[in-house]
Design a protein around this motif. Structure first.
Motif, PDB file in Angstrom:
ATOM      1  N   ASP A 165       0.847  -1.187   0.000  1.00 52.34           N
ATOM      2  CA  ASP A 165       0.000   0.000   0.000  1.00 52.34           C
ATOM      3  C   ASP A 165       0.884   1.240   0.000  1.00 52.34           C
ATOM      4  O   ASP A 165       2.006   1.226   0.526  1.00 52.34           O
ATOM      5  CB  ASP A 165      -0.891   0.034   1.245  1.00 52.34           C
ATOM      6  CG  ASP A 165      -1.864  -1.128   1.312  1.00 52.34           C
ATOM      7  OD1 ASP A 165      -2.031  -1.814   0.290  1.00 52.34           O
ATOM      8  OD2 ASP A 165      -2.441  -1.346   2.393  1.00 52.34           O
ATOM      9  N   SER A 213       0.521   5.948  -0.267  1.00 47.49           N
ATOM     10  CA  SER A 213      -0.406   7.077  -0.161  1.00 47.49           C
ATOM     11  C   SER A 213       0.206   8.312  -0.791  1.00 47.49           C
ATOM     12  O   SER A 213       1.424   8.416  -0.950  1.00 47.49           O
ATOM     13  CB  SER A 213      -0.780   7.355   1.298  1.00 47.49           C
ATOM     14  OG  SER A 213       0.354   7.777   2.038  1.00 47.49           O
ATOM     15  N   ARG A 273      -3.875  12.558   3.779  1.00 50.39           N
ATOM     16  CA  ARG A 273      -3.245  11.734   2.758  1.00 50.39           C
ATOM     17  C   ARG A 273      -4.295  10.904   2.029  1.00 50.39           C
ATOM     18  O   ARG A 273      -5.301  10.486   2.619  1.00 50.39           O
ATOM     19  CB  ARG A 273      -2.174  10.834   3.366  1.00 50.39           C
ATOM     20  CG  ARG A 273      -1.026  11.600   4.013  1.00 50.39           C
ATOM     21  CD  ARG A 273       0.105  10.657   4.416  1.00 50.39           C
ATOM     22  NE  ARG A 273       0.808  10.159   3.232  1.00 50.39           N
ATOM     23  CZ  ARG A 273       1.834  10.778   2.648  1.00 50.39           C
ATOM     24  NH1 ARG A 273       2.253  11.950   3.104  1.00 50.39           N
ATOM     25  NH2 ARG A 273       2.421  10.248   1.590  1.00 50.39           N
ATOM     26  N   PRO A 283      -4.957   7.437   0.409  1.00 55.98           N
ATOM     27  CA  PRO A 283      -4.399   6.088   0.303  1.00 55.98           C
ATOM     28  C   PRO A 283      -4.627   5.484  -1.079  1.00 55.98           C
ATOM     29  O   PRO A 283      -5.670   5.697  -1.700  1.00 55.98           O
ATOM     30  CB  PRO A 283      -5.172   5.311   1.375  1.00 55.98           C
ATOM     31  CG  PRO A 283      -6.455   6.050   1.548  1.00 55.98           C
ATOM     32  CD  PRO A 283      -6.151   7.503   1.269  1.00 55.98           C
TER      33      PRO A 283
END
Length: 274
Positions: free
Chosen positions: A144, A146, A237, A239
């Motif tokens: 992941d 961001s 942020r 994601p």
């Protein structure tokens, strides 16, 4: 160097350029009205990393895809060796009225995002045309990540990052207004269906063309320099999970003369419906 020339109503209205090793990203410049009035700026002295109309993000998993210094919490703007590059992979389509492009957002030899970009032009009237710019950012990796901005890193009001348009600096700052508000202080940091920037003999009207895009606040500067952006990470942020894709679409009306609120709204309705 990779180049595409865009025409509308038989007239050249934009050049799209990427110089590998020189520019961090592809960009549109010059962009002109149908009468030939320039409405973009390239590498101005006040911000040499401003490149016409482009997609630029200051923080992608800690890497700078905007240019210039990086805002570090508790330290301020700092020169870091953390810059990424949007690498042109290839054209899926390239015609006089638009193109489809694949790009790789890379830093330290690693692809962070894969972008699918579509740009098209359309005539609206004898004095106005529309630039339809959509982009999808896919995280094809296993981790992941961001997207952030100086605002998410501690600098209030500096939530820039995403589609960004640097306009020419003139003797007087341009006027800026939305459907209900007037002035830089009123429109900056707010979401609005559309936003107009009106200078000496030209008007730009920026419109989010999807519900998700319309929810993004506008980043606006007129006094310090003339620029407008649609903010992906204005105050928090954004994601992008592994396997996820962020999609945005901005339609910009490029008009000769100074449009009033009613005319700007009418042009947006026609442009987004085209």
């Amino acid at each position: 160097m990779t180049t595409a020339l865009l025409s509308c109503a038989g007239r050249p209205v934009a050049r799209y350029t990427c110089r590998p090793g020189t520019d961090s990203r592809p960009y549109l410049h010059p962009v002109t009205t149908l009468a030939g009035v320039p409405v973009t700026e390239e590498r101005p002295a006040d911000h040499v990393h401003h490149l016409g109309a482009s997609v630029a993000v200051p923080d992608v998993a800690g890497h700078n895809f905007w240019g210039g210094r990086t805002y570090v919490r508790g330290q301020g703007p700092t020169a870091l060796d953390n810059h990424g590059t949007q690498r042109h992979i290839g054209w899926k389509l390239r015609d006089p009225d638009g193109f489809v492009e694949e790009l790789s957002w890379e830093a330290d030899g690693i692809e962070l995002l894969r972008e699918h970009r579509t740009v098209a032009v359309a005539e609206l009237s004898s004095a106005a045309w529309a630039l339809d710019f959509s982009f999808s950012l896919a995280n094809r990796g296993t981790d992941d990540l961001s997207l952030g901005s100086p605002a998410t890193n501690g600098r209030p009001g500096a939530g820039y990052g995403g589609f960004f348009w640097r306009a020419p600096k003139e003797a007087e700052p341009p006027a800026v207004f939305s459907g209900t508000l007037d002035g830089e202080e009123a429109v900056h940091g707010r979401a609005a269906d559309w936003l107009a920037l009106a200078g000496d003999g030209w008007t730009l009207v920026f419109a989010g063309a999807t519900d998700e895009t319309r929810r993004d606040p506008w980043f606006v500067r007129t006094t310090e320099y003339p620029g407008v952006g649609s903010s992906l990470a204005a105050d928090r942020r954004l994601p992008v999970a592994a396997g996820a894709t962020v999609v945005r679409r901005i339609v910009t009306v490029v008009a000769d003369g100074r449009l009033d609120r009613d005319a700007a709204a009418a042009h947006v309705r026609k442009a987004v419906a085209s």
